[in-house]
Motif scaffolding. Structure first.
Motif, PDB file in Angstrom:
ATOM      1  N   ASP A   1       0.823  -1.212   0.000  1.00 30.91           N
ATOM      2  CA  ASP A   1       0.000   0.000   0.000  1.00 30.91           C
ATOM      3  C   ASP A   1       0.848   1.249   0.000  1.00 30.91           C
ATOM      4  O   ASP A   1       0.668   2.159  -0.793  1.00 30.91           O
ATOM      5  N   ILE A   2       1.789   1.235   0.928  1.00 32.02           N
ATOM      6  CA  ILE A   2       2.632   2.422   1.072  1.00 32.02           C
ATOM      7  C   ILE A   2       3.396   2.687  -0.193  1.00 32.02           C
ATOM      8  O   ILE A   2       3.465   3.816  -0.690  1.00 32.02           O
ATOM      9  N   LYS A   3       3.956   1.595  -0.747  1.00 32.91           N
ATOM     10  CA  LYS A   3       4.735   1.780  -1.979  1.00 32.91           C
ATOM     11  C   LYS A   3       3.874   2.368  -3.069  1.00 32.91           C
ATOM     12  O   LYS A   3       4.279   3.309  -3.769  1.00 32.91           O
ATOM     13  N   GLU A   4       2.659   1.815  -3.187  1.00 32.83           N
ATOM     14  CA  GLU A   4       1.773   2.339  -4.242  1.00 32.83           C
ATOM     15  C   GLU A   4       1.483   3.805  -4.031  1.00 32.83           C
ATOM     16  O   GLU A   4       1.486   4.608  -4.957  1.00 32.83           O
ATOM     17  N   ARG A   5       1.266   4.122  -2.743  1.00 34.55           N
ATOM     18  CA  ARG A   5       0.947   5.519  -2.419  1.00 34.55           C
ATOM     19  C   ARG A   5       2.092   6.426  -2.815  1.00 34.55           C
ATOM     20  O   ARG A   5       1.912   7.464  -3.440  1.00 34.55           O
ATOM     21  N   ILE A   6       3.299   5.971  -2.474  1.00 34.67           N
ATOM     22  CA  ILE A   6       4.465   6.794  -2.813  1.00 34.67           C
ATOM     23  C   ILE A   6       4.575   6.951  -4.312  1.00 34.67           C
ATOM     24  O   ILE A   6       4.796   8.045  -4.843  1.00 34.67           O
ATOM     25  N   LYS A   7       4.364   5.790  -4.986  1.00 39.48           N
ATOM     26  CA  LYS A   7       4.459   5.844  -6.454  1.00 39.48           C
ATOM     27  C   LYS A   7       3.447   6.819  -7.003  1.00 39.48           C
ATOM     28  O   LYS A   7       3.740   7.635  -7.869  1.00 39.48           O
ATOM     29  N   LYS A   8       2.235   6.746  -6.424  1.00 44.89           N
ATOM     30  CA  LYS A   8       1.178   7.642  -6.907  1.00 44.89           C
ATOM     31  C   LYS A   8       1.577   9.096  -6.753  1.00 44.89           C
ATOM     32  O   LYS A   8       1.464   9.904  -7.680  1.00 44.89           O
ATOM     33  N   THR A   9       2.069   9.408  -5.576  1.00 49.16           N
ATOM     34  CA  THR A   9       2.444  10.812  -5.343  1.00 49.16           C
ATOM     35  C   THR A   9       3.548  11.211  -6.290  1.00 49.16           C
ATOM     36  O   THR A   9       3.529  12.308  -6.844  1.00 49.16           O
ATOM     37  N   LYS A  10       4.502  10.299  -6.505  1.00 50.40           N
ATOM     38  CA  LYS A  10       5.589  10.631  -7.428  1.00 50.40           C
ATOM     39  C   LYS A  10       5.043  10.902  -8.817  1.00 50.40           C
ATOM     40  O   LYS A  10       5.401  11.907  -9.461  1.00 50.40           O
ATOM     41  N   ASP A  11       4.144  10.025  -9.237  1.00 47.35           N
ATOM     42  CA  ASP A  11       3.556  10.210 -10.572  1.00 47.35           C
ATOM     43  C   ASP A  11       2.835  11.535 -10.652  1.00 47.35           C
ATOM     44  O   ASP A  11       2.974  12.276 -11.619  1.00 47.35           O
ATOM     45  N   GLU A  12       2.086  11.794  -9.580  1.00 48.87           N
ATOM     46  CA  GLU A  12       1.335  13.065  -9.587  1.00 48.87           C
ATOM     47  C   GLU A  12       2.277  14.241  -9.717  1.00 48.87           C
ATOM     48  O   GLU A  12       2.050  15.176 -10.492  1.00 48.87           O
TER      49      GLU A  12
END
Lengths: 168, 170
Positions: free
Chosen positions: B122-133
């Motif tokens: 979850d956390i990794k995905e969240r980080i990835k999401k923020t990075k993408d954003e």
């Protein structure tokens, strides 16, 4: 070891405080050692908590010269004459209460108490031709050294209890 | 020592300083030394020994000797064993009621691991999401800049162009 033990047994175990007994003075009244002249209670002698009449044998060193020396005991008593040396000096006849006694004293719970030495706190100087009126004198010193037993409460020596370092 | 008193419920027994035996009320001698230390003796035997400077650890009938020579070792071991088992602490704490605690305790390790991995993912995905954003934002911002720069010669007169979404007072 065994001979010591038997010697101790043969020694007198009951040691009242009577005429001639030397006692240590544990307040700052000026006297250091005192010899009992008379015990005011008990035919055999005084015990823990009793009042005795004693003569001061050793006191604080006296001043070298001046008008503060050697007030004769019969003369009218003046505190001013003792400034700097202590309230009581060698040769004075004083009242004292026994606060520590080597001889056991029974307590109300049935146990016995005894101390390491015989010690008194000086209550007042005996005026000649006047007897102890039976009131409750309070000590003339302002400090009391060493342990002090509860028995003094019964004898109404409350000031000593208040001044004491350790109440036992 | 006082066998006749065993049936009475004693108020408070003290221990003899020399022998270690119990002193029932009404017995014994209390010796107070000049340094205000109190010594209790159950009888004059102990008192005399003490004053003659005998050591209790050398006399076989005293508890001190027995402790030193480990005479009552078996009993002590049993006592210790009984106390050793510790129960897990089962009381509710602020922030987690008893049920929650028990549930967590009852979870199996595989379940826990799975949960942990899920959480990490979850956390990794969240980080990835923020990075993408962030990347997307940057790209947008860059493209906006290009557009604005293209517009500048047109709209230079109209107030200051707001770069970066309103730069605030500087």
């Amino acid at each position: 070891m065994i001979s010591n033990f038997w010697q101790h047994q043969q020694q007198q175990q009951r040691t009242f405080i009577q005429m001639g007994t030397r006692l240590k003075v544990v307040d700052n009244s000026g006297a250091k050692e005192v010899v009992c002249i008379q015990s005011l209670r008990g035919k055999k002698g005084a015990r823990l908590g009793d009042i005795i009449i004693c003569s001061v044998k050793q006191g604080l060193p006296e001043k070298k010269k001046g008008k503060y020396d050697a007030v004769p005991i019969g003369k009218k008593f003046n505190w001013k004459d003792f400034i700097g040396t202590g309230k009581v000096r060698k040769g004075n006849v004083v009242y004292g209460v026994v606060v520590r006694a080597k001889m056991q004293k029974g307590r109300v719970d049935g146990s016995q108490v005894c101390f390491d030495d015989n010690a008194i706190v000086i209550l007042g100087i005996k005026e000649p031709k006047k007897n102890y009126s039976g009131g409750f004198y309070q000590p003339i010193g302002t400090r009391v050294f060493g342990p002090v037993p509860h028995e003094l409460r019964l004898r109404k020596q409350l000031k000593i209890l208040a001044l004491a370092q350790d109440l036992v | 020592m006082s066998h006749s008193f065993d049936c009475l419920c004693d108020v408070r027994t003290e221990l003899c300083r020399f022998s270690g035996h119990k002193i029932y009320p009404g017995r014994g001698i209390r010796f107070i030394r000049s340094d205000s230390q109190v010594f209790l003796f159950i009888n004059s035997k102990c008192k005399h020994y003490f004053h003659n400077k005998l050591k209790p650890s050398k006399l076989a009938w005293t508890t001190m000797y027995r402790k030193q020579h480990k005479k009552d070792a078996a009993q002590e071991a049993v006592k210790k064993r009984r106390r050793a088992t510790k129960k897990p602490y089962s009381r509710s704490i602020v922030g987690a009621t008893l049920e929650v605690i028990q549930k967590k305790r009852a979870e199996k390790p595989e379940v826990r691991d799975a949960a942990r991995e899920a959480a990490l993912r979850d956390i990794k995905e969240r980080i990835k999401k923020t990075k993408d954003e962030k990347k997307a934002k940057k790209a947008e911002f860059a493209s906006k800049q290009q557009k604005i720069q293209a517009k500048i010669p047109k709209a230079a007169a109209k107030g200051g162009p707001k770069l970066g979404g309103g730069g605030g007072k500087r």
